[in-house]
Design a protein around this motif. Sequence first.
Motif, PDB file in Angstrom:
ATOM      1  N   ASN A   1      -7.072   2.407   2.242  1.00 42.40           N
ATOM      2  CA  ASN A   1      -6.784   2.122   0.836  1.00 42.40           C
ATOM      3  C   ASN A   1      -7.168   0.696   0.470  1.00 42.40           C
ATOM      4  OD1 ASN A   1      -5.760   4.636   0.265  1.00 42.40           O
ATOM      5  ND2 ASN A   1      -3.626   4.060   0.612  1.00 42.40           N
TER       6      ASN A   1
ATOM      7  N   CYS B   1       0.861  -1.182   0.000  1.00 43.70           N
ATOM      8  CA  CYS B   1       0.000   0.000   0.000  1.00 43.70           C
ATOM      9  C   CYS B   1       0.900   1.236   0.000  1.00 43.70           C
ATOM     10  CB  CYS B   1      -0.876  -0.040   1.246  1.00 43.70           C
ATOM     11  SG  CYS B   1      -1.890   1.424   1.479  1.00 43.70           S
TER      12      CYS B   1
ATOM     13  N   CYS C   1      -5.710  -2.601   2.931  1.00 41.92           N
ATOM     14  CA  CYS C   1      -4.483  -2.311   3.657  1.00 41.92           C
ATOM     15  C   CYS C   1      -4.514  -2.984   5.034  1.00 41.92           C
ATOM     16  CB  CYS C   1      -4.323  -0.802   3.811  1.00 41.92           C
ATOM     17  SG  CYS C   1      -2.793  -0.336   4.642  1.00 41.92           S
TER      18      CYS C   1
ATOM     19  N   CYS D   1      -5.639   3.183   7.740  1.00 42.25           N
ATOM     20  CA  CYS D   1      -5.523   3.422   6.305  1.00 42.25           C
ATOM     21  C   CYS D   1      -6.635   2.660   5.615  1.00 42.25           C
ATOM     22  CB  CYS D   1      -4.162   2.944   5.813  1.00 42.25           C
ATOM     23  SG  CYS D   1      -3.985   3.017   4.025  1.00 42.25           S
TER      24      CYS D   1
ATOM     25  N   CYS E   1       0.952   3.547   1.955  1.00 42.03           N
ATOM     26  CA  CYS E   1       1.359   3.907   3.317  1.00 42.03           C
ATOM     27  C   CYS E   1       2.489   3.014   3.812  1.00 42.03           C
ATOM     28  CB  CYS E   1       0.169   3.816   4.280  1.00 42.03           C
ATOM     29  SG  CYS E   1      -0.254   2.140   4.786  1.00 42.03           S
TER      30      CYS E   1
HETATM   31 ZN    ZN Z   1      -2.245   1.622   3.686  1.00 44.55          ZN
END
Ligand code: ZN
Length: 139
Positions: free
Chosen positions: A130, A101, A122, A128, A103
Amino acid sequence: MSLPDMAEAWQRTPKIPYGGRCFKHNPNHKCSHYSTLTGNVNTTVYIGDINCFECIENLGNGTASADGLKDGNAPETFYMSRSERKKFNQQKRFNEQHGKCTCGSVWRIRINSVNGKEFLGCSNYPKCKNTASIKSQLK
Ligand SMILES: [Zn+2]
Ligand SMILES: [Zn+2]
């Protein structure tokens, strides 16, 4: 053998309270954390992995022998059980195929509760949120 590094290793050693198997010991030294009930199953063969400060201190002052200990840290999967290693390697392959991801966390397979389809979420969820679609062309 890296005995001059002992002071440094001592500094690095987290002062974690004794919690049974959480300590990795010098196999050549039975410290007070040694369990007479289970035997000391959590010894290390790599000097860098010893995280029992009593064992590190005894190595440093010569009470315990460093003979037979390998330098450095053990490979990532060294202390894992067969099934843990299998799971770890599967996750590793999965990460290699899917990347990470944005992040920096790895993906986990999630299932859409509405249509039942799998997607990547994620592993840092809920921090997060995503998501990504699963690549269909896996090698
Ligand atoms: Zn993430
Ligand atoms: Zn110990």
